[in-house]
Design a protein around this motif. Structure first.
Motif, PDB file in Angstrom:
ATOM      1  N   VAL A   1      17.145   3.118   0.711  1.00  0.00           N
ATOM      2  CA  VAL A   1      15.694   3.150   0.789  1.00  0.00           C
ATOM      3  C   VAL A   1      15.304   4.125   1.894  1.00  0.00           C
ATOM      4  N   VAL A   2      14.633   5.187   1.511  1.00  0.00           N
ATOM      5  CA  VAL A   2      14.238   6.229   2.456  1.00  0.00           C
ATOM      6  C   VAL A   2      12.735   6.116   2.717  1.00  0.00           C
ATOM      7  N   ARG A   3      12.385   5.999   3.998  1.00  0.00           N
ATOM      8  CA  ARG A   3      10.980   5.876   4.386  1.00  0.00           C
ATOM      9  C   ARG A   3      10.529   7.155   5.073  1.00  0.00           C
ATOM     10  N   ARG A   4       9.763   7.951   4.371  1.00  0.00           N
ATOM     11  CA  ARG A   4       9.195   9.146   4.989  1.00  0.00           C
ATOM     12  C   ARG A   4       8.062   8.757   5.921  1.00  0.00           C
ATOM     13  N   THR A   5       7.271   7.775   5.510  1.00  0.00           N
ATOM     14  CA  THR A   5       6.288   7.100   6.361  1.00  0.00           C
ATOM     15  C   THR A   5       6.265   5.653   5.909  1.00  0.00           C
ATOM     16  N   ASN A   6       5.480   4.820   6.591  1.00  0.00           N
ATOM     17  CA  ASN A   6       5.359   3.416   6.167  1.00  0.00           C
ATOM     18  C   ASN A   6       4.764   3.299   4.772  1.00  0.00           C
ATOM     19  N   HIS A   7       4.021   4.321   4.351  1.00  0.00           N
ATOM     20  CA  HIS A   7       3.342   4.274   3.056  1.00  0.00           C
ATOM     21  C   HIS A   7       3.928   5.263   2.052  1.00  0.00           C
ATOM     22  N   TRP A   8       5.106   5.780   2.332  1.00  0.00           N
ATOM     23  CA  TRP A   8       5.768   6.683   1.398  1.00  0.00           C
ATOM     24  C   TRP A   8       7.256   6.354   1.411  1.00  0.00           C
ATOM     25  N   VAL A   9       7.671   5.574   0.413  1.00  0.00           N
ATOM     26  CA  VAL A   9       9.040   5.043   0.367  1.00  0.00           C
ATOM     27  C   VAL A   9       9.670   5.447  -0.963  1.00  0.00           C
ATOM     28  N   THR A  10      10.929   5.898  -0.898  1.00  0.00           N
ATOM     29  CA  THR A  10      11.637   6.315  -2.094  1.00  0.00           C
ATOM     30  C   THR A  10      12.993   5.595  -2.177  1.00  0.00           C
ATOM     31  N   VAL A  11      13.343   5.137  -3.368  1.00  0.00           N
ATOM     32  CA  VAL A  11      14.637   4.511  -3.619  1.00  0.00           C
ATOM     33  C   VAL A  11      15.540   5.563  -4.244  1.00  0.00           C
TER      34      VAL A  11
ATOM     35  N   ASP B   1       9.358  -5.192   2.118  1.00  0.00           N
ATOM     36  CA  ASP B   1      10.425  -4.508   2.859  1.00  0.00           C
ATOM     37  C   ASP B   1      11.719  -5.315   2.799  1.00  0.00           C
ATOM     38  N   ALA B   2      11.605  -6.641   2.942  1.00  0.00           N
ATOM     39  CA  ALA B   2      12.780  -7.498   2.830  1.00  0.00           C
ATOM     40  C   ALA B   2      13.340  -7.445   1.413  1.00  0.00           C
ATOM     41  N   GLY B   3      12.452  -7.374   0.421  1.00  0.00           N
ATOM     42  CA  GLY B   3      12.900  -7.269  -0.961  1.00  0.00           C
ATOM     43  C   GLY B   3      13.662  -5.979  -1.210  1.00  0.00           C
ATOM     44  N   LEU B   4      13.181  -4.881  -0.652  1.00  0.00           N
ATOM     45  CA  LEU B   4      13.877  -3.605  -0.807  1.00  0.00           C
ATOM     46  C   LEU B   4      15.229  -3.623  -0.091  1.00  0.00           C
ATOM     47  N   ALA B   5      15.272  -4.263   1.074  1.00  0.00           N
ATOM     48  CA  ALA B   5      16.543  -4.375   1.800  1.00  0.00           C
ATOM     49  C   ALA B   5      17.560  -5.171   0.997  1.00  0.00           C
TER      50      ALA B   5
ATOM     51  N   PRO C   1       0.834  -1.205   0.000  1.00  0.00           N
ATOM     52  CA  PRO C   1       0.000   0.000   0.000  1.00  0.00           C
ATOM     53  C   PRO C   1       0.867   1.253   0.000  1.00  0.00           C
ATOM     54  N   GLY C   2       0.287   2.350  -0.439  1.00  0.00           N
ATOM     55  CA  GLY C   2       0.987   3.613  -0.416  1.00  0.00           C
ATOM     56  C   GLY C   2       1.817   3.852  -1.662  1.00  0.00           C
ATOM     57  N   LEU C   3       2.879   4.642  -1.500  1.00  0.00           N
ATOM     58  CA  LEU C   3       3.681   5.119  -2.606  1.00  0.00           C
ATOM     59  C   LEU C   3       5.092   4.554  -2.518  1.00  0.00           C
ATOM     60  N   LEU C   4       5.544   3.924  -3.592  1.00  0.00           N
ATOM     61  CA  LEU C   4       6.917   3.424  -3.705  1.00  0.00           C
ATOM     62  C   LEU C   4       7.495   3.992  -4.993  1.00  0.00           C
ATOM     63  N   ILE C   5       8.543   4.823  -4.882  1.00  0.00           N
ATOM     64  CA  ILE C   5       9.067   5.575  -6.021  1.00  0.00           C
ATOM     65  C   ILE C   5      10.545   5.266  -6.218  1.00  0.00           C
ATOM     66  N   CYS C   6      10.939   5.173  -7.488  1.00  0.00           N
ATOM     67  CA  CYS C   6      12.348   4.994  -7.843  1.00  0.00           C
ATOM     68  C   CYS C   6      12.885   6.307  -8.407  1.00  0.00           C
ATOM     69  N   ASP C   7      13.953   6.826  -7.806  1.00  0.00           N
ATOM     70  CA  ASP C   7      14.567   8.055  -8.290  1.00  0.00           C
ATOM     71  C   ASP C   7      15.151   7.819  -9.686  1.00  0.00           C
ATOM     72  N   PRO C   8      14.953   8.760 -10.626  1.00  0.00           N
ATOM     73  CA  PRO C   8      15.491   8.589 -11.979  1.00  0.00           C
ATOM     74  C   PRO C   8      17.005   8.388 -12.014  1.00  0.00           C
ATOM     75  N   ALA C   9      17.703   8.871 -11.011  1.00  0.00           N
ATOM     76  CA  ALA C   9      19.165   8.759 -11.002  1.00  0.00           C
ATOM     77  C   ALA C   9      19.635   7.313 -10.893  1.00  0.00           C
ATOM     78  N   VAL C  10      18.775   6.418 -10.366  1.00  0.00           N
ATOM     79  CA  VAL C  10      19.181   5.013 -10.225  1.00  0.00           C
ATOM     80  C   VAL C  10      18.291   4.086 -11.052  1.00  0.00           C
ATOM     81  N   ALA C  11      17.395   4.653 -11.836  1.00  0.00           N
ATOM     82  CA  ALA C  11      16.426   3.854 -12.591  1.00  0.00           C
ATOM     83  C   ALA C  11      17.099   2.883 -13.548  1.00  0.00           C
ATOM     84  N   HIS C  12      18.282   3.236 -14.060  1.00  0.00           N
ATOM     85  CA  HIS C  12      18.954   2.439 -15.091  1.00  0.00           C
ATOM     86  C   HIS C  12      19.679   1.214 -14.535  1.00  0.00           C
ATOM     87  N   LEU C  13      19.872   1.129 -13.235  1.00  0.00           N
ATOM     88  CA  LEU C  13      20.605   0.009 -12.651  1.00  0.00           C
ATOM     89  C   LEU C  13      19.914  -1.310 -12.995  1.00  0.00           C
TER      90      LEU C  13
END
Length: 329
Positions: A316-326, A302-306, A278-290
């Protein structure tokens, strides 16, 4: 008047059903008399009726999506479908009224057609059903299907998401022969030709079909049909079916809660993971090509992101449990 401790929920549900039926359906004298008999059974019945009326008054000022009043949304739900579908909607509306304004505010964020589907899954949930003919139906995360079986055909209506179908030999043989098995989407019809296949609504503009056994016939609403054989997949819209490509058997691993990445872009992997949380999971364009290769958990994103953060130069930056940015490390 106060409701007794026992039976509150059942009486409130019955009262809510009566309210919706009387307010949003065409009710005659017979139904009104039946309601009066129900209302007069006890003071608890009268109290339940008073309670749901109070809830409806509280809902009156609330606004739904696109400016639609809450009352209009309730009317639409009450009138959608027929027979068993309408009764199911009335029961759900009853529970909504019991929940009151807070329940409405949470529910109104969901697409109502998905909420009223015969079978549906929440974000991150999977579900397997046995259809009336013995065929198997598995729903992936955030999916919804209506089941319409008749004497002449077996039809699934894919409202949202992704499904895997394993057809079973039809046990009902009308005079016209075996009933065809079809999946209807917003973009056309997929007819099973004795098969195991997956159908995914990619977006508002296209659907993807992947065939794992035998074949299917894809018929866009306004285009020429195409038969896909085992090991093939293709996208289609309302006008045409794209050229077939090899089907990826690894794409079925979602049934086991796993995502298999094979030299995929990180942004594509993140987009897929986002479907399962649930919520928002975003990939920063600077690392999108990896590039990413390996198995990633869908049951524990969460384990997958780790795991991704351990193997790639990302954080992986968590502003809230439902707002995560890579982001870049």
């Amino acid at each position: 008047m106060r409701l007794p401790p026992e039976g509150d929920r059942n009486l409130l549900s019955e009262a809510a059903e009566w309210l919706v039926r009387l307010q949003y359906e065409q009710s005659g004298e017979t139904e009104r008399q039946a309601f009066q008999q129900w209302h007069a059974q006890s003071s608890a019945h009268a109290a339940a009726w008073q309670k749901v009326q109070q809830v409806m008054q509280a809902l009156a000022p609330l606004q739904g999506g696109a400016g639609e009043p809450a009352q209009q949304a309730l009317k639409t739900l009450a009138q959608d479908g027929r027979g068993a579908s309408r009764r199911r909607n009335l029961r759900r509306l009853g529970m909504l009224l019991i929940a009151g304004p807070s329940g409405w505010l949470a529910w109104r964020q969901l697409p109502w057609r998905q909420w009223t589907a015969d079978v549906a899954t929440a974000t991150g949930e999977r579900r397997t059903e046995t259809l009336p003919d013995g065929s198997g139906l598995t729903l992936n995360t955030g999916s919804a299907v209506n089941i319409v079986f008749s004497g002449s055909e077996r039809r699934l209506l894919l409202v949202e998401g992704e499904i895997l179908v394993t057809t079973h030999a039809d046990t009902v043989a009308p005079e016209t022969g075996k009933r065809p098995f079809v999946v209807e989407t917003a973009h056309g019809i997929v007819e099973a030709l004795g098969t195991r296949f997956g159908v995914r609504k990619l977006d508002q503009d296209s659907t993807r079909v992947a065939v794992f056994e035998h074949a299917v016939r894809v018929q866009p609403w306004r285009g020429a049909p195409l038969i896909l054989k085992a090991g093939e997949q293709a996208r289609f819209d309302r006008h045409a079916v794209a050229a077939p490509e090899p089907a990826d058997a690894g794409s079925l691993l979602w049934q086991n809660g796993m995502l298999l990445a094979r030299d995929q872009r990180l942004d594509a992997v993140i987009t897929e993971l986002a479907r399962y949380r649930p919520g928002l999971l975003i990939c920063d364009p600077a690392v999108a090509h990896l590039r990413v290769s390996g198995s990633i958990s869908l049951d524990d994103t969460d384990a997958g992101l780790a795991l991704l953060a351990d193997s790639l130069p990302i954080r992986v930056v968590r502003r809230t449990n439902h707002w995560v940015t890579v982001l870049p490390r």
